[in-house]
Design a protein around this motif. Structure first.
Motif, mmCIF file in Angstrom:
data_model
loop_
_atom_site.group_PDB
_atom_site.id
_atom_site.type_symbol
_atom_site.label_atom_id
_atom_site.label_comp_id
_atom_site.label_asym_id
_atom_site.label_seq_id
_atom_site.Cartn_x
_atom_site.Cartn_y
_atom_site.Cartn_z
ATOM 1 N N MET A 65 12.571 40.840 -26.609
ATOM 2 C CA MET A 65 12.941 39.660 -26.197
ATOM 3 C C MET A 65 14.100 39.445 -25.312
ATOM 4 O O MET A 65 14.372 38.218 -24.784
ATOM 5 N N LYS A 66 14.694 40.628 -24.901
ATOM 6 C CA LYS A 66 15.778 40.715 -24.211
ATOM 7 C C LYS A 66 15.621 41.604 -22.738
ATOM 8 O O LYS A 66 15.166 42.749 -22.864
ATOM 9 N N ALA A 67 15.865 41.025 -21.603
ATOM 10 C CA ALA A 67 15.380 41.635 -20.411
ATOM 11 C C ALA A 67 15.880 43.019 -20.317
ATOM 12 O O ALA A 67 15.308 43.908 -19.765
ATOM 13 N N ASP A 68 17.451 43.027 -20.457
ATOM 14 C CA ASP A 68 17.909 44.272 -20.386
ATOM 15 C C ASP A 68 17.419 45.387 -21.469
ATOM 16 O O ASP A 68 17.468 46.410 -20.830
ATOM 17 N N ALA A 69 16.981 45.098 -22.531
ATOM 18 C CA ALA A 69 16.502 45.791 -23.515
ATOM 19 C C ALA A 69 15.173 46.430 -22.966
ATOM 20 O O ALA A 69 14.926 47.657 -23.081
ATOM 21 N N CYS A 70 14.459 45.722 -22.310
ATOM 22 C CA CYS A 70 13.111 46.185 -21.720
ATOM 23 C C CYS A 70 13.413 47.121 -20.611
ATOM 24 O O CYS A 70 12.763 48.132 -20.549
ATOM 25 N N ALA A 71 14.391 46.908 -19.670
ATOM 26 C CA ALA A 71 14.886 47.763 -18.703
ATOM 27 C C ALA A 71 15.322 48.888 -19.063
ATOM 28 O O ALA A 71 15.134 50.112 -18.690
ATOM 29 N N ASP A 72 16.211 48.932 -20.326
ATOM 30 C CA ASP A 72 16.692 50.151 -20.724
ATOM 31 C C ASP A 72 15.547 51.032 -21.483
ATOM 32 O O ASP A 72 15.735 52.275 -21.557
ATOM 33 N N LEU A 73 14.633 50.269 -22.101
ATOM 34 C CA LEU A 73 13.460 51.132 -22.548
ATOM 35 C C LEU A 73 12.721 52.185 -21.665
ATOM 36 O O LEU A 73 12.435 53.260 -21.512
ATOM 37 N N VAL A 74 12.605 51.316 -20.488
ATOM 38 C CA VAL A 74 11.907 52.074 -19.448
ATOM 39 C C VAL A 74 12.774 53.157 -18.659
ATOM 40 O O VAL A 74 12.458 54.239 -18.569
ATOM 41 N N ALA A 75 14.077 52.889 -18.699
ATOM 42 C CA ALA A 75 14.870 53.875 -18.130
ATOM 43 C C ALA A 75 15.110 55.072 -19.074
ATOM 44 O O ALA A 75 15.116 56.172 -18.511
ATOM 45 N N ALA A 76 15.202 54.982 -20.389
ATOM 46 C CA ALA A 76 15.436 55.959 -21.144
ATOM 47 C C ALA A 76 13.983 56.717 -21.301
ATOM 48 O O ALA A 76 14.246 57.938 -21.521
#
Length: 260
Positions: A65-76
């Motif tokens: 539900m948080k934009a940063d967490a979505c991007a972090d998941l992809v980056a990880a």
């Protein structure tokens, strides 16, 4: 078929997402699982999938539900596996209520998880896919991406929005070897649907058995639930070379529901 590829499947600790992850793993794709649940159970699921299929399977929890967490998941995922070739946006939630009583916080949550999260993960994943010249993006929609039902205003709005997002991404990525499609299941016997049955029974003043017979399977001419295996089979096909020209497609797999 997918040996050497990596797939991130959101909402994959149970239900449809887990079965899609397993189906892709059987085709040779490494898997990043994501979702909610008991840590011990999730680790058992991860280890079991890895052992059964022989691919590398990891897990990362993220508040989608948080934009940063979505991007972090992809980056990880990209960092751990060196690539992210297949993105399946499957995480979702539902709430059933008459619109005049619909809690605003439930509307916001459903929009964040069912619609905004796929935008954020796609936005993060697309540049590397374009650089690689190959990618498969699959969104888990619903028959409610195509038709409406009462008492599901947020879910129906989000799933219709997901169909529009899918078409837009497909057009933008069409010349880069990337496809983007949405699978639209009818009713599947999962924990999410089980919760819907109880909520709908309360909203309509019916028993749960009546909801199954008169509301849920009444919508599907086959009078049968769609199975997770059928959905996973379609997902695997969409990742294949045979589906390379299928993009921007909203694909019902709903027992004939949307044929009415």
């Amino acid at each position: 078929m997918l040996k050497g590829k990596t797939a991130l499947v959101t909402g994959s600790t149970s239900g449809i997402g887990l079965d899609m992850a397993e189906a892709l793993a059987r085709e040779g794709a490494n898997i990043m699982l994501n979702g909610l649940g008991d840590a011990t159970e999730i680790e058992a699921t991860r280890a079991g999938l890895e052992k059964r299929t022989g691919v590398k399977v990891s897990f990362m929890g993220a508040n989608l539900m948080k934009a940063d967490a979505c991007a972090d998941l992809v980056a990880a995922t990209q960092k751990e596996f060196g690539t992210l070739d297949i993105l399946i946006n499957n995480a979702g939630m539902q709430f059933v209520s008459p619109i005049e009583e619909f809690p605003v916080e439930k509307w916001d949550a459903i929009m964040a998880l069912n619609l905004s999260a796929p935008f954020h993960t796609i936005r993060a994943a697309l540049p590397a896919m374009k650089d690689a010249g190959w990618g498969r993006i699959i969104n888990t929609g619903s028959a409610h991406s195509l038709v409406a039902s009462p008492f599901k205003s947020a879910y129906v709005a989000a799933k219709h929005g997901l169909a529009g997002l899918t078409k837009t991404v497909a057009l933008e990525a069409a010349e880069h070897g990337i496809t983007c499609n949405t699978i639209c299941p009818g009713y599947v016997s999962t924990e999410l649907v089980d919760a819907q049955i109880a909520d709908t029974a309360k909203a309509r003043g019916m028993t749960e058995k009546e909801v199954i017979q008169k509301v849920i399977l009444e919508a599907q001419p086959t009078r049968e639930f769609v199975t997770v295996e059928q959905i996973s089979g379609l997902a695997v096909f969409l990742c294949s070379d045979a589906a390379a020209s299928m993009t921007g497609v909203i694909l019902p797999i709903d027992g004939g529901w949307t044929a009415h």
